[in-house]
Design an enzyme around this catalytic site. Sequence first.
Site, short mmCIF file in Angstrom:
data_model
loop_
_atom_site.label_atom_id
_atom_site.label_comp_id
_atom_site.label_asym_id
_atom_site.label_seq_id
_atom_site.Cartn_x
_atom_site.Cartn_y
_atom_site.Cartn_z
N GLY A 113 59.30 -21.07 -18.18
CA GLY A 113 60.29 -20.64 -17.19
C GLY A 113 60.82 -21.85 -16.43
N ASP A 114 61.81 -21.61 -15.56
CA ASP A 114 62.43 -22.68 -14.75
C ASP A 114 63.07 -23.76 -15.59
OD1 ASP A 114 61.34 -21.37 -12.49
OD2 ASP A 114 59.44 -22.39 -12.82
N GLU A 115 63.56 -23.41 -16.74
CA GLU A 115 64.19 -24.41 -17.63
C GLU A 115 65.63 -24.68 -17.23
OE1 GLU A 115 62.91 -21.50 -18.77
OE2 GLU A 115 61.25 -21.93 -20.15
N GLY A 116 66.18 -23.84 -16.35
CA GLY A 116 67.60 -23.99 -15.97
C GLY A 116 68.46 -22.91 -16.62
N HIS B 46 66.28 -17.40 -10.26
CA HIS B 46 67.18 -18.41 -10.81
C HIS B 46 67.83 -19.10 -9.63
CE1 HIS B 46 66.99 -17.01 -14.81
NE2 HIS B 46 67.56 -15.86 -14.57
N GLY C 38 73.34 -32.25 -14.77
CA GLY C 38 73.51 -32.02 -13.33
C GLY C 38 73.47 -30.52 -13.08
P1 GDP Z 1 65.69 -20.85 -14.34
O1 GDP Z 1 64.76 -19.88 -13.74
O2 GDP Z 1 65.41 -21.13 -15.79
O3 GDP Z 1 67.13 -20.57 -14.08
O4 GDP Z 1 65.40 -22.23 -13.64
P2 GDP Z 1 65.55 -22.68 -12.12
O5 GDP Z 1 66.29 -21.76 -11.28
O6 GDP Z 1 64.22 -23.17 -11.66
O7 GDP Z 1 66.51 -23.92 -12.38
C1 GDP Z 1 66.08 -25.16 -12.37
C2 GDP Z 1 66.67 -25.97 -11.23
O8 GDP Z 1 67.34 -27.05 -11.83
C3 GDP Z 1 67.72 -25.33 -10.34
O9 GDP Z 1 67.56 -25.83 -9.05
C4 GDP Z 1 69.05 -25.75 -10.96
O10 GDP Z 1 70.10 -25.85 -10.01
C5 GDP Z 1 68.70 -27.10 -11.45
N1 GDP Z 1 69.38 -27.55 -12.64
C6 GDP Z 1 69.80 -26.83 -13.74
N2 GDP Z 1 70.31 -27.67 -14.65
C7 GDP Z 1 70.21 -28.92 -14.13
C8 GDP Z 1 70.56 -30.22 -14.62
O11 GDP Z 1 71.03 -30.41 -15.72
N3 GDP Z 1 70.28 -31.27 -13.79
C9 GDP Z 1 69.72 -31.13 -12.56
N4 GDP Z 1 69.48 -32.20 -11.82
N5 GDP Z 1 69.38 -29.92 -12.08
C10 GDP Z 1 69.63 -28.85 -12.86
#
Ligand code: GDP
Length: 426
Positions: free
Chosen positions: A11-14, A40, A415
């Site tokens: 999880g938390d992969e973005g 998310h 980003g």
């Molecule tokens: P999810 O549950 O898979 O959506 O993951 P998260 O909500 O934990 O997302 C991961 C974090 O990374 C969030 O704070 C996003 O805004 C951030 N994020 C997503 N893609 C990127 C990226 O390519 N670069 C950076 N620096 N942050 C990112």
Amino acid sequence: MVKAVVGANWGDEGKGKITDMMAADADIIVRFQGGANAGHTIVNNYGKFALHTLPSGVFYNHTTSIIGNGVALNIPVLINEIKSIEEKGVPAPHILVSDRAQIVMPYHILFDQYEEERLGKASFGSTKSGIAPFYSDKYAKIGYQVQELFDDELLKDKVQRTCEQKNVLLEHLYHKPLLQPEELLNTLHEYRDMIAPYVCDTSAYLWNAIKENKTILLEGQLGTLKDPDHGIYPMVTSSSTLAPYGCIGAGIPAQELKQVVTVCKAYSSAVGAGAFVSEIFGDEADELRRRGGDGGEFGATTGRPRRMGWFDCVASKYGCRMQGTTDVAFTVIDVLGYLDEIPVCVGYEIDGEVTTDFPVTSKLEKAKPVLKTLPGWKCDIRGIKKYEDLPENCRNYIEFIEKEIGFPITMVSNGPGRDDIIYRNK
Ligand code: GDP
């Protein structure tokens, strides 16, 4: 066309960012599993949002957001989330909730807390959102479907039986206050009034949308390694995190799913307990955690510091395979720009033998990472729009991992914003 956005790891992969981005070209976004236990984080023109229940597409005017039958629906959380995004100026989203979705009851949340308390040190590191007790009841066939809220006779009777059963555990196992049927019934009446405007037969709605060639995005929560069947059982979540389950949890014919975008982060992080082979500790971990994601790697729901590690090719290869991946979205690579060299886990050593196949949990506990170190690129890559413009060592890192996991990386995210994406034509 039906597409899924899912996670390869813990999880938390973005996924939120990738879904939000892909939602620009979608008509409908569906949550198909999980509940308000994970979140998310999305950054867009309206601000920064942590969503727990609403799909990531709610920020667009042109999309319909669906809470599918497979979701653990926490009604007050959903309603508050709708309110909170409207307060920040987001236009009122079009939301539909499946009449077959089941409801997270107040006692599910209590039982989650009481059980973690009872287990003490042996606890699962639950977010205490009631998810495990909810799914236990669903499969024990004593859960409440949304449609049942609208049948008062049935409800009265069922509430009585629920209280009798739950009170045995509350009294004798947990030694906690008992449930009162009248109180529970009142709560359910409130839930009914809150949810009524959104309820419909969402599988029929989706079937019509498929016939009209609409684009439907299935949005997964967590990742492969948290799947109750194929993950690191028992340190898993209680509903399937796999794209094929998206068809069940949304009520869509399986053969309609044409694209599976599996999101992999350029390094690893995990929350909760369980084996994490490429985990790092101390200052090295603190620095990655501080620089990670968008403002640090801390849980979107709990604020807990995430466990950190290097990219794990063994886990990700398996994670992508189990999802039925057609495309990998490789995220958060901009964060690694500070490192001179970047270790990557390319194998697991278990009882003196090295494997690249992800093992069952009992073997996983014994696995030690086999690391290969790649050179870093030592610069900020945010803002770069073309793959060829990335530093050579950064491209080498991406292509090395692509070869190890065996699935095409077609998107590179550099980003947190919607536009921070580099497409690769494969
Ligand atoms: P999810 O549950 O898979 O959506 O993951 P998260 O909500 O934990 O997302 C991961 C974090 O990374 C969030 O704070 C996003 O805004 C951030 N994020 C997503 N893609 C990127 C990226 O390519 N670069 C950076 N620096 N942050 C990112």
